[in-house]
Design a protein around this motif. Structure first.
Motif, PDB file in Angstrom:
ATOM      1  N   ASP A  53       0.732  60.166  -6.813  1.00 49.81           N
ATOM      2  CA  ASP A  53       0.978  61.684  -6.171  1.00 49.81           C
ATOM      3  C   ASP A  53       1.876  62.320  -7.030  1.00 49.81           C
ATOM      4  OD1 ASP A  53      -0.698  60.784  -3.929  1.00 49.81           O
ATOM      5  OD2 ASP A  53       1.021  59.956  -2.922  1.00 49.81           O
ATOM      6  N   THR A  54       1.619  62.133  -8.354  1.00 46.46           N
ATOM      7  CA  THR A  54       2.543  62.970  -9.042  1.00 46.46           C
ATOM      8  C   THR A  54       2.278  64.729  -8.915  1.00 46.46           C
ATOM      9  OG1 THR A  54       1.064  62.554 -11.105  1.00 46.46           O
ATOM     10  CG2 THR A  54       2.889  61.199 -10.732  1.00 46.46           C
ATOM     11  N   PRO A  55       3.238  65.377  -8.791  1.00 50.69           N
ATOM     12  CA  PRO A  55       3.081  66.639  -8.876  1.00 50.69           C
ATOM     13  C   PRO A  55       2.266  67.384 -10.014  1.00 50.69           C
ATOM     14  CG  PRO A  55       5.303  66.304  -9.066  1.00 50.69           C
ATOM     15  CD  PRO A  55       4.815  65.063  -9.047  1.00 50.69           C
ATOM     16  N   THR A  56       1.424  68.304  -9.688  1.00 50.64           N
ATOM     17  CA  THR A  56       0.646  68.934 -10.862  1.00 50.64           C
ATOM     18  C   THR A  56       0.897  70.341 -10.748  1.00 50.64           C
ATOM     19  OG1 THR A  56      -1.139  69.382  -9.182  1.00 50.64           O
ATOM     20  CG2 THR A  56      -1.237  67.231 -10.478  1.00 50.64           C
ATOM     21  N   ASP A  57       1.668  70.833  -9.960  1.00 46.73           N
ATOM     22  CA  ASP A  57       2.036  72.362  -9.923  1.00 46.73           C
ATOM     23  C   ASP A  57       3.624  72.518  -9.593  1.00 46.73           C
ATOM     24  OD1 ASP A  57       1.371  74.938 -10.147  1.00 46.73           O
ATOM     25  OD2 ASP A  57       1.368  75.108  -8.108  1.00 46.73           O
ATOM     26  N   SER A  58       4.590  71.497  -9.782  1.00 47.21           N
ATOM     27  CA  SER A  58       5.862  71.826  -9.596  1.00 47.21           C
ATOM     28  C   SER A  58       6.469  72.917 -10.505  1.00 47.21           C
ATOM     29  CB  SER A  58       6.590  70.396  -9.849  1.00 47.21           C
ATOM     30  OG  SER A  58       6.524  70.088 -11.001  1.00 47.21           O
ATOM     31  N   LYS A  59       7.809  73.358 -10.290  1.00 46.65           N
ATOM     32  CA  LYS A  59       8.544  74.396 -11.140  1.00 46.65           C
ATOM     33  C   LYS A  59       8.389  73.806 -12.716  1.00 46.65           C
ATOM     34  CE  LYS A  59      12.883  75.009 -10.906  1.00 46.65           C
ATOM     35  NZ  LYS A  59      14.144  75.241 -10.427  1.00 46.65           N
ATOM     36  N   LEU A  60       8.966  72.393 -12.919  1.00 50.23           N
ATOM     37  CA  LEU A  60       8.857  71.808 -14.109  1.00 50.23           C
ATOM     38  C   LEU A  60       7.660  71.733 -14.778  1.00 50.23           C
ATOM     39  CD1 LEU A  60      10.332  70.389 -16.457  1.00 50.23           C
ATOM     40  CD2 LEU A  60       9.774  68.171 -14.930  1.00 50.23           C
ATOM     41  N   VAL A  61       6.586  71.441 -14.050  1.00 46.23           N
ATOM     42  CA  VAL A  61       5.297  71.527 -14.780  1.00 46.23           C
ATOM     43  C   VAL A  61       4.948  73.049 -15.214  1.00 46.23           C
ATOM     44  CG1 VAL A  61       2.743  70.942 -14.202  1.00 46.23           C
ATOM     45  CG2 VAL A  61       4.450  69.118 -13.526  1.00 46.23           C
ATOM     46  N   ARG A  62       5.134  73.809 -14.183  1.00 47.90           N
ATOM     47  CA  ARG A  62       4.325  75.183 -14.607  1.00 47.90           C
ATOM     48  C   ARG A  62       5.128  75.745 -15.754  1.00 47.90           C
ATOM     49  NH1 ARG A  62       4.723  75.715  -8.733  1.00 47.90           N
ATOM     50  NH2 ARG A  62       6.815  77.023  -8.873  1.00 47.90           N
ATOM     51  N   ALA A  63       6.570  75.404 -15.817  1.00 51.75           N
ATOM     52  CA  ALA A  63       7.449  75.899 -17.059  1.00 51.75           C
ATOM     53  C   ALA A  63       7.062  75.007 -18.253  1.00 51.75           C
ATOM     54  CB  ALA A  63       8.790  75.655 -16.736  1.00 51.75           C
ATOM     55  N   ALA A  64       6.665  73.910 -18.132  1.00 54.31           N
ATOM     56  CA  ALA A  64       6.189  73.249 -19.507  1.00 54.31           C
ATOM     57  C   ALA A  64       4.627  73.229 -19.785  1.00 54.31           C
ATOM     58  CB  ALA A  64       6.520  71.535 -19.228  1.00 54.31           C
ATOM     59  N   ARG A  65       4.105  73.474 -18.886  1.00 47.81           N
ATOM     60  CA  ARG A  65       2.465  73.660 -19.360  1.00 47.81           C
ATOM     61  C   ARG A  65       1.899  74.431 -20.473  1.00 47.81           C
ATOM     62  NH1 ARG A  65       0.375  75.061 -14.571  1.00 47.81           N
ATOM     63  NH2 ARG A  65       0.018  72.871 -13.952  1.00 47.81           N
ATOM     64  N   PRO A  66       2.860  75.729 -20.638  1.00 44.08           N
ATOM     65  CA  PRO A  66       2.181  76.679 -21.685  1.00 44.08           C
ATOM     66  C   PRO A  66       2.704  76.015 -22.909  1.00 44.08           C
ATOM     67  CG  PRO A  66       3.140  78.110 -20.102  1.00 44.08           C
ATOM     68  CD  PRO A  66       3.314  76.549 -19.673  1.00 44.08           C
ATOM     69  N   ILE A  67       4.039  75.319 -23.160  1.00 42.39           N
ATOM     70  CA  ILE A  67       4.475  74.660 -23.986  1.00 42.39           C
ATOM     71  C   ILE A  67       3.785  73.367 -24.529  1.00 42.39           C
ATOM     72  CG2 ILE A  67       6.730  73.644 -25.305  1.00 42.39           C
ATOM     73  CD1 ILE A  67       6.919  76.570 -23.933  1.00 42.39           C
ATOM     74  N   ASP A  69       0.447  73.064 -23.931  1.00 38.76           N
ATOM     75  CA  ASP A  69      -0.628  73.363 -24.459  1.00 38.76           C
ATOM     76  C   ASP A  69      -0.427  73.838 -25.820  1.00 38.76           C
ATOM     77  OD1 ASP A  69      -1.831  73.128 -21.989  1.00 38.76           O
ATOM     78  OD2 ASP A  69      -1.706  75.259 -21.558  1.00 38.76           O
ATOM     79  N   ARG A  70       0.580  74.503 -26.296  1.00 36.30           N
ATOM     80  CA  ARG A  70       0.668  75.123 -27.772  1.00 36.30           C
ATOM     81  C   ARG A  70       0.984  73.594 -28.436  1.00 36.30           C
ATOM     82  NH1 ARG A  70       6.358  77.459 -28.265  1.00 36.30           N
ATOM     83  NH2 ARG A  70       6.838  75.349 -28.608  1.00 36.30           N
ATOM     84  N   LEU A  71       1.810  72.700 -28.130  1.00 36.60           N
ATOM     85  CA  LEU A  71       1.951  71.520 -28.912  1.00 36.60           C
ATOM     86  C   LEU A  71       0.669  70.789 -29.168  1.00 36.60           C
ATOM     87  CD1 LEU A  71       5.392  70.355 -27.451  1.00 36.60           C
ATOM     88  CD2 LEU A  71       5.102  71.412 -29.711  1.00 36.60           C
ATOM     89  N   ALA A  72      -0.184  70.783 -28.022  1.00 35.61           N
ATOM     90  CA  ALA A  72      -1.348  69.895 -28.085  1.00 35.61           C
ATOM     91  C   ALA A  72      -2.400  70.585 -29.240  1.00 35.61           C
ATOM     92  CB  ALA A  72      -2.000  70.130 -26.818  1.00 35.61           C
ATOM     93  N   ASP A  73      -2.391  72.072 -29.289  1.00 33.23           N
ATOM     94  CA  ASP A  73      -3.230  72.681 -30.387  1.00 33.23           C
ATOM     95  C   ASP A  73      -2.686  72.473 -31.715  1.00 33.23           C
ATOM     96  OD1 ASP A  73      -4.723  73.667 -28.297  1.00 33.23           O
ATOM     97  OD2 ASP A  73      -3.867  75.588 -28.241  1.00 33.23           O
ATOM     98  N   GLN A  74      -1.225  72.616 -31.877  1.00 32.52           N
ATOM     99  CA  GLN A  74      -0.448  72.367 -33.096  1.00 32.52           C
ATOM    100  C   GLN A  74      -0.762  70.954 -33.665  1.00 32.52           C
ATOM    101  OE1 GLN A  74       3.387  73.621 -32.366  1.00 32.52           O
ATOM    102  NE2 GLN A  74       3.119  75.597 -32.582  1.00 32.52           N
ATOM    103  N   LEU A  75      -0.775  69.947 -32.738  1.00 31.37           N
ATOM    104  CA  LEU A  75      -0.741  68.707 -33.030  1.00 31.37           C
ATOM    105  C   LEU A  75      -2.135  67.984 -32.915  1.00 31.37           C
ATOM    106  CD1 LEU A  75       2.824  67.618 -31.615  1.00 31.37           C
ATOM    107  CD2 LEU A  75       2.102  67.978 -33.948  1.00 31.37           C
ATOM    108  N   ALA A  76      -3.300  68.677 -32.626  1.00 32.26           N
ATOM    109  CA  ALA A  76      -4.600  68.141 -32.526  1.00 32.26           C
ATOM    110  C   ALA A  76      -4.972  66.976 -33.294  1.00 32.26           C
ATOM    111  CB  ALA A  76      -5.450  69.368 -32.482  1.00 32.26           C
ATOM    112  N   THR A  81       1.554  62.002 -29.396  1.00 32.12           N
ATOM    113  CA  THR A  81       1.198  62.426 -28.032  1.00 32.12           C
ATOM    114  C   THR A  81       2.518  63.083 -27.617  1.00 32.12           C
ATOM    115  OG1 THR A  81      -0.037  61.813 -25.949  1.00 32.12           O
ATOM    116  CG2 THR A  81       1.809  60.186 -26.803  1.00 32.12           C
ATOM    117  N   ILE A  82       2.419  63.867 -26.769  1.00 33.57           N
ATOM    118  CA  ILE A  82       3.525  64.872 -26.111  1.00 33.57           C
ATOM    119  C   ILE A  82       3.467  64.297 -24.478  1.00 33.57           C
ATOM    120  CG2 ILE A  82       4.515  67.040 -25.458  1.00 33.57           C
ATOM    121  CD1 ILE A  82       4.356  66.313 -28.605  1.00 33.57           C
ATOM    122  N   LEU A  83       4.634  63.964 -24.268  1.00 34.30           N
ATOM    123  CA  LEU A  83       4.707  63.448 -22.755  1.00 34.30           C
ATOM    124  C   LEU A  83       5.774  64.259 -21.967  1.00 34.30           C
ATOM    125  CD1 LEU A  83       4.960  59.525 -23.494  1.00 34.30           C
ATOM    126  CD2 LEU A  83       2.858  60.744 -22.571  1.00 34.30           C
TER     127      LEU A  83
END
Length: 597
Positions: A53-67, A69-76, A81-83
């Motif tokens: 039941d880990t949250p997928t739309d918490s304040k932390l997840v929403r703030a970190a998601r674009p970052i 995404d960006r790191l995943a593209d840069q480090l493809a 891995t980014i955690l």
């Protein structure tokens, strides 16, 4: 390595190697291993917790998601891995570079839903960064878990820029042979970006709160309050009903009732005796920091409010109305006393030395209408004095019997008979006794008084410190015959911060002595930090504790008191891991108190 013996044997071996001049564990890694050993960590995969039941739309997840995404593209194409993990070290999101790394991560359970707090996984980049509250690097055999020793990682805490609390960890992990010196700077830079987005989200939340506040005002509600963890906006009518210290009580009320609800309505009594009915409506989304709109409706006219701090403190003590203080502990004590005083009859007041048991005993007698109660020290009693007191009680004279635990052995028998007679006749008798760990204190005389009130120690109601200080300094100014029209001194912010983090083993009696010395140094003016005795000047942080942190601190202190200072037992009472309790104690300024492990 197959068990705890092997892990700590390896740690001891590494220590011996380092002392002989060879390379061993880095000091910060050794400190983490020591910490894990102290709490009995068994660092193997069977100890790792999993939650689906880990949250997928918490304040932390929403703030970190674009970052992320960006790191995943840069480090493809990179072998990293980014955690993203939350404040409990549970992994919320994972973005892998090379797909070949995924199998290794899955075998080590480094995946969403698994918790890598130190108490479960030992030394690792997520849990240890959370414990240390700083960027932390762990490589290869520095991990306690064998399955992690093929990995290297750097974790960095994400700090909410509004509350200044750690809300999560951002971690970069690679194979031990693929370590890059830029891993640390990369993750620290990404953390700053996440924190900026958290700040922007907070600003949007404050804007939403302000909009709802204005809408409530336009609907014609005269007493409206908008409240979040760090913001309070009130209409003039609401401001006249409450002062800044009442806000803590309201915050405690809404955090209790709006935790899982959108709306709640109920009564609340402010410290000055003003009864209000509050309708609270949550503004923030579930999972975000709480913010709410409150509509206040007085149940009685608010005109009886005291005019200023001095008159307020005196009236709350001497009028027989209410006790000084507005903490939840004092509110509960006041509620119990309000029920007690409806019926005259023997009452026993218990508590630690210096908490104000005699004051509460006199308060009860005043509420019964007995302003001139006879006060007797139990240690001075003799059978003859007991016989005299029994005659007085027969004449319905009010009696306060202090230090019931110090009654001489030769007087125990006659006093038992007096207490039994007082119970039968519903006599106006109040006794006090010091709380002790042994049940033998007071010669079991306490069992002859059925109604008992326990006065909580000051550390469990530290929110009362301002009110108590005001009352104490007003009384000391009168006793010192200071200039009559001079206002009662106040605690300056730095002095207040220093005092609220103190443990107060001597309770209110100790506070009285400290303020007396400080008033002498300040010549009767406001108390600054430099006016306090040297041992009371330590300030752990320039940041004032939030209301929620004060509630957490009170809960921890109560659990530690109930566990006789044993942190392991206190953690069990609170339902948290020991390392979580240690981290909370450090964050709340309790790490230097004298508690056992």
């Amino acid at each position: 390595m197959t068990g705890q013996f092997d892990q700590f044997g390896r740690w001891e071996q590494s220590r011996e190697t380092r002392s002989s001049g060879a390379i061993g564990l880095r000091p910060e890694i050794e400190q983490s291993w020591r910490r894990c050993r102290a709490i009995g960590v068994k660092a193997d995969e069977s100890q790792i917790l999993y939650s689906a039941d880990t949250p997928t739309d918490s304040k932390l997840v929403r703030a970190a998601r674009p970052i992320m995404d960006r790191l995943a593209d840069q480090l493809a194409d990179a072998p990293v891995t980014i955690l993203l993990a939350d404040q409990d070290a549970t992994i919320l999101d994972r973005r892998a570079g090379r797909r070949s790394l995924l199998g290794k991560l899955d075998r080590a359970l480094v995946a969403p839903g698994f918790t890598f707090a130190e108490q479960y996984a030992g030394t690792n980049g997520i849990g240890t960064a959370l414990e240390e509250r700083k960027a932390f690097r762990v490589r290869g055999s520095e991990h306690m878990m064998e399955s992690l020793q093929s990995l290297a990682c750097v974790g960095s805490p994400i700090v909410d820029p509004v509350s200044r609390t750690v809300v999560g960890i951002l971690d970069i992990t690679s194979g031990v042979d693929d370590v890059n010196d830029l891993m640390g700077p990369l993750i620290v830079s990404a953390v700053r970006d996440v924190e900026e987005r958290l700040f922007a989200q907070a600003a949007l939340g404050e804007q939403a709160l302000l909009r709802e506040f204005m809408r409530s005002k336009r609907r014609g509600n005269p007493a409206v309050v908008a409240m979040s963890r760090d913001t309070v906006i009130a209409t003039p009518t609401a401001s006249r009903l409450m002062d800044s210290a009442d806000q803590m009580m309201i915050w405690d009320w809404i955090t209790t009732h709006l935790g899982s609800r959108q709306e709640w309505e109920g009564p609340l009594r402010f410290a000055d005796g003003i009864d209000v009915r509050i309708r609270a409506r949550r503004v923030s989304e579930p999972g975000d920091s709480l913010s709410a709109i409150l509509e206040l409706r007085p149940l009685v006219a608010p005109g009886a409010r005291a005019a200023g701090p001095t008159s307020r403190a005196r009236s709350s003590v001497h009028s027989g109305g209410r006790l000084v203080g507005r903490s939840l502990a004092t509110y509960r004590l006041q509620t119990q006393l309000d029920e007690i005083v409806t019926t005259v009859g023997p009452v026993l007041i218990t508590g630690e030395p210096g908490v104000g048991k005699s004051h509460v005993a006199r308060y009860i007698q005043r509420r019964w209408g007995n302003g001139d109660a006879v006060v007797v020290d139990g240690s001075t009693l003799s059978p003859e004095i007991v016989a005299d007191l029994r005659g007085r009680l027969s004449d319905r004279e009010a009696l306060i019997l202090e230090h019931l635990d110090e009654v001489p052995e030769t007087t125990v028998g006659p006093l038992r008979r007096l207490l039994d007679a007082a119970a039968t006749a519903a006599s106006p008798l109040v006794a006090t006794t010091t709380t002790r760990s042994s049940d033998e204190s007071g010669h079991q005389l306490q069992t002859h008084i059925r109604r008992t009130v326990c006065v909580p120690p000051l550390r469990q109601r530290i929110e009362d410190l301002d009110d108590l200080a005001c009352e104490i300094m007003a009384r000391q100014m009168i006793m010192a015959r200071q200039v009559p029209d001079r206002p009662t001194p106040r605690l300056q912010p730095a002095a207040h911060r220093a005092l609220v983090i103190h443990h107060w083993p001597g309770n209110i009696r100790e506070l009285d002595a400290v303020l007396g010395a400080a008033l002498t140094r300040s010549s009767g003016f406001d108390i600054k930090l430099e006016h306090l005795p040297n041992e009371y000047r330590a300030v752990s942080s320039g940041r004032r504790m939030t209301s929620l942190e004060r509630v957490e601190r009170e809960a921890i202190m109560r659990a530690l008191d109930e566990a006789d200072g044993n942190k392991s037992l206190a953690a069990d009472r609170l339902g948290v891991a020991r390392s979580t309790l240690y981290r909370k104690m450090r964050a709340l300024g309790l790490e230097n108190e004298r508690f056992s492990g």
